[in-house]
Design a protein around this motif. Structure first.
Motif, PDB file in Angstrom:
ATOM      1  N   LYS A   1      -2.032   2.017  -4.366  1.00  0.00           N
ATOM      2  CA  LYS A   1      -1.242   1.939  -5.519  1.00  0.00           C
ATOM      3  C   LYS A   1       0.097   1.662  -5.266  1.00  0.00           C
ATOM      4  O   LYS A   1       0.733   1.633  -4.382  1.00  0.00           O
ATOM      5  N   PRO A   2       0.743   0.465  -6.360  1.00  0.00           N
ATOM      6  CA  PRO A   2       0.033   0.328  -7.402  1.00  0.00           C
ATOM      7  C   PRO A   2      -1.096  -0.441  -7.304  1.00  0.00           C
ATOM      8  O   PRO A   2      -1.403  -1.291  -6.535  1.00  0.00           O
ATOM      9  N   PHE A   3      -1.959  -0.256  -8.247  1.00  0.00           N
ATOM     10  CA  PHE A   3      -3.330  -0.597  -8.576  1.00  0.00           C
ATOM     11  C   PHE A   3      -3.176  -1.693  -9.682  1.00  0.00           C
ATOM     12  O   PHE A   3      -2.786  -1.306 -10.568  1.00  0.00           O
ATOM     13  N   ARG A   4      -3.592  -2.707  -9.214  1.00  0.00           N
ATOM     14  CA  ARG A   4      -3.363  -3.998 -10.238  1.00  0.00           C
ATOM     15  C   ARG A   4      -4.611  -4.653 -10.297  1.00  0.00           C
ATOM     16  O   ARG A   4      -5.050  -5.304  -9.388  1.00  0.00           O
TER      17      ARG A   4
ATOM     18  N   GLY B   1       0.438   2.831 -11.508  1.00  0.00           N
ATOM     19  CA  GLY B   1       1.116   3.496 -10.452  1.00  0.00           C
ATOM     20  C   GLY B   1       2.701   2.576 -10.160  1.00  0.00           C
ATOM     21  O   GLY B   1       3.095   2.838  -9.485  1.00  0.00           O
ATOM     22  N   ALA B   2       2.813   1.957 -11.253  1.00  0.00           N
ATOM     23  CA  ALA B   2       3.997   1.392 -11.289  1.00  0.00           C
ATOM     24  C   ALA B   2       5.025   1.603 -12.283  1.00  0.00           C
ATOM     25  O   ALA B   2       4.533   1.433 -13.718  1.00  0.00           O
ATOM     26  N   PRO B   3       6.093   2.205 -12.331  1.00  0.00           N
ATOM     27  CA  PRO B   3       7.017   2.703 -13.450  1.00  0.00           C
ATOM     28  C   PRO B   3       7.582   1.553 -14.121  1.00  0.00           C
ATOM     29  O   PRO B   3       7.864   0.601 -13.409  1.00  0.00           O
TER      30      PRO B   3
ATOM     31  N   PHE C   1      10.334  -2.556 -14.341  1.00  0.00           N
ATOM     32  CA  PHE C   1       9.908  -3.629 -13.852  1.00  0.00           C
ATOM     33  C   PHE C   1       8.466  -4.120 -13.958  1.00  0.00           C
ATOM     34  O   PHE C   1       8.387  -5.336 -14.251  1.00  0.00           O
ATOM     35  N   ALA C   2       7.598  -3.248 -13.737  1.00  0.00           N
ATOM     36  CA  ALA C   2       6.280  -3.494 -14.015  1.00  0.00           C
ATOM     37  C   ALA C   2       6.020  -4.415 -15.417  1.00  0.00           C
ATOM     38  O   ALA C   2       5.111  -5.041 -15.539  1.00  0.00           O
TER      39      ALA C   2
END
Lengths: 493, 493
Positions: free
Chosen positions: B107-110, B140-142, B145-146
């Motif tokens: 994670k982050p899982f993209r 998993g990316a807050p 920015f994501a």
């Protein structure tokens, strides 16, 4: 059904017999499918897509005497109470499509189609209830030329998928010569339907059990090593001899096979018809360069589906692959097909000649992967670490520069610190990790870490500064040499 | 269900609300999907495939109080009596996949995923019950920015699909600023749920009806030109003014929008949170070169799905296409997405930040086709006519030579004579037809017919010989110049 509790939290699980796939395998499969499609398109076949659903009666999976569609398919009723089923192959939807659009369709109609099919069957190891088929069919083209063409194209497709010439063979037989055999063996009448099925099943085991095994299956029955007993077809010794002689008539070349076949089936009209079709296919294929090394007449090919009416064929891989324990892996047939002149008749009442081939995509891909022949364009992305979120745009800019040079690149966007970020890049399989902290920024540099080289050590380092200085697998370059530096590391692999 | 008659002949028809597709459109779509996938892969996203089915409870489409899955999905029971449903989007399967594999997942899982989704809804013109979505998500990316990254990548994907810069805009808003607005308008409490929904629905119409139309929808209600009346949200004049001021706060650039927004929502904590997220997204996008011409903060973006918890965005096409009658075709949004931090929580009980985008593939393709911007590698095959079946191998050899030179080519394999064969080649759209009869063979030549040039005349000719001599659109070349001759004709187009 059990009543759900009030604070219901479902268990996350995929349905039984289905699977998820991630990453490299998908790309390898897509590349393979693209290469097969290119072959089919080059032969003048056009792509077709049909819905996942068909009306159950149109699928032929509706028994007139029951209220529910036949087993083996996933079915439900639409809101107008018509039964719909998910397609279990791509041939039945083709038949429906041709019948529905018959008058306006340019014939011969040649199409290829790739897509998921669904079987409502008991799943097993490697046997899923959703899988991909890749079909090509000619509708409106009679035997034997269209059949020869499909076999030649099939051989080209298998090669395009990545199986080298010599590592596969398209084995060709004909349902009519089988019917001729059954006729001369005295099994042609209505009363012998069960025995005929038993004979075809036994013939299908010739490659596996050899002549002696088939003899048992044709006679009283056969017990296998585990003690399981298969009941035989109860043929007489004379009948058994004929069937075995038929199977053994497959010679080193098509000419020898045809000669043996004529001796055996000369007395049967349907047999002679089948012989003539096989002869014509073999000659045509030979003249086009698809000789016995690629397309070979082989009388042990049966193909299960009952709707075949003439030529049948399948592609077998001829190379051996060993598993971890040194045992041979059997891939068996990776696809096959045949002529089915009756399929559209169900709808239209008229016979429409058709011949097609279907490739079992997962099986072919598995064979290629086991052999290391699956194409892979897979490369994990370069990961840019985030040492200070205030410089996020700089990090994204670096990733953008790499992408613009054709290199997969991402910025770490999770919430963790350096150690966790390195672990992320490592688990990701990232070939290069980019580190720009205060030091690098002050010097106008970027640090590039070769994770594969440095992998063994990365877990043991606690002190950031020491770690960065000691690593042999990293280098610092000027900021404007970022792309060149990454390319230098990538070139190592 | 009605009992079937004994001699049952099913009507060939595809299920209601589903469609078949053939040829060029499929290739154009595949090319588009490939280009989008390349963009997503370049940003570090990996492909994922999940099954067509999910357990209905895992899909979130199972009402605890009823025995049947919720409307809108196609559902059936598996043989262990568990309800399964065909996926209606690609987000719910992602949530299930992440929850099922949570501990082992990097994670982050993209991931990106393209595939069919199914909706058990009333079909309409251009609205099918099976269609393709193309999603990309970061789990998993807050924020923010994501979210900024997804928007930038989305813009690149739309451009890669074939929409030129300037012909689209990614419009960005934030569910938190909407909640802030509802709060300052005094609509925050439990008792105002219905009114809140009405407000969001009215806001969603701002682009279509303008400020005055929205005013009506926020107040008593609105009657459209056809006389249909939509009941309003029953807001007070003061509340209505606030909502309209919010919608009109969208300025020419992001800076102006943010300023107006701060004036309106400064008093709300959630509003300030949303403003801060929007601000950060806008700044990041601007620094990466995705300024207001590509990614613009626009407060009229609502996005329907209730699960969004932060940023929301959608891609709108800004060019006009006229239909046959000169009327503007509205393509509307071709995709969108947002942040949904709650989705995995259903399974795991923990909040997992996630943001994603989904492209409506058919709509985007339709827009590109209407604009003539869909890529097409389509070319109908060269057709080799069969003047004498005894020379079939020669005809196949010619087709093989053309294929070896990268030209689609097929031999006519139907049962008809010359006239029908020419008609076949014509209907097929074949650019070149190859004719080798007795004359040509004697001279060592092949006749190449440019069907497009000769099309107008071909129906009127009865006499073969005369026809062949007269046609300006055909030429004879030496057999060994076959490929060169075909290339010469193809070069005309």
């Amino acid at each position: 059904m059990a009543k759900k509790q009030k604070t219901f939290r479902p268990k996350a699980r995929k349905p039984r017999g289905f699977r998820d796939r991630l990453g490299e395998e998908i790309l390898a499969e897509q590349a393979m499918l693209r290469r097969i499609a290119e072959v089919y398109a080059s032969w003048g076949f056009d792509p077709l897509e049909t819905p996942a659903f068909e009306y159950s009666d149109a699928l032929g999976k509706f028994l007139p005497d029951t209220d529910r569609p036949n087993a083996g398919v996933f079915s439900l009723t639409d809101d107008d109470d018509q039964w719909m089923s998910l397609r279990y192959d791509l041939t039945a939807p083709l038949a429906r499509f041709v019948a529905e659009n018959y008058d306006g369709l340019v014939k011969p109609f040649r199409r290829y189609q790739v897509g998921s099919v669904w079987r409502n069957e008991k799943p097993g190891p490697g046997r899923y209830r959703e899988f991909t088929q890749f079909d090509a069919d000619s509708v409106g083209a009679p035997a034997p030329f269209a059949d020869a063409e499909i076999c030649a194209m099939f051989a080209e497709a298998v090669e395009a998928a990545g199986v080298p010439r010599g590592d596969y063979v398209i084995r060709i037989s004909n349902r009519k010569v089988m019917n001729g055999l059954l006729e001369v063996a005295g099994l042609a009448g209505e009363g012998f339907a069960t025995q005929r099925l038993g004979v075809l099943r036994a013939m299908d085991k010739f490659d596996k059990f050899g002549a002696e095994g088939v003899r048992l299956l044709l006679g009283k029955g056969r017990k296998d090593e585990s003690g399981d007993y298969t009941k035989g077809a109860e043929l007489s010794d004379g009948q058994t001899d004929m069937v075995v002689a038929f199977l053994q008539a497959t010679g080193a070349d098509n000419g020898a096979t045809m000669e043996g076949l004529s001796d055996l089936l000369g007395a049967s009209e349907v047999g002679r018809e089948g012989i003539s079709e096989l002869q014509a296919m073999g000659e045509m294929l030979g003249r086009l360069g698809f000789d016995e090394s690629r397309c070979k007449i082989d009388l042990a090919v049966v193909r299960g589906l009952e709707y075949y009416t003439g030529p049948v064929f399948e592609a077998d891989l001829t190379f051996d692959v060993l598993d971890d324990k040194g045992r041979k892996i059997q891939f068996g047939s990776v696809g096959g097909g045949g002529r089915y002149d009756d399929l559209v008749k169900r709808f239209k009442g008229v016979e429409v000649p058709a011949v097609g081939v279907s490739i079992g995509v997962s099986r072919l891909l598995a064979a290629l992967q086991a052999r290391g022949q699956a194409e892979s364009q897979w490369l994990a992305p370069v990961v840019v670490l985030v040492m200070d979120k205030g410089f996020m745009a700089d990090y994204q800019q670096m990733a953008a520069e790499l992408r613009a040079s054709g290199i997969r690149a991402e910025v770490y966007l999770g919430g963790s610190g350096l150690k966790a970020q390195l672990k992320y890049a490592d688990k990701r399989g990232s070939p290069v990790t980019i580190i720009v902290g205060e030091d690098e920024r002050a010097k106008g540099q970027v640090t590039l870490k070769d994770l594969r080289l440095g992998k063994a050590l990365s877990g043991e380092i606690d002190d950031n500064k020491k770690w960065r200085e000691d690593q042999p697998a990293q280098m610092s370059v000027r900021r404007d040499a970022l792309v060149a530096g990454v390319k230098e590391i990538l070139a190592r692999y």
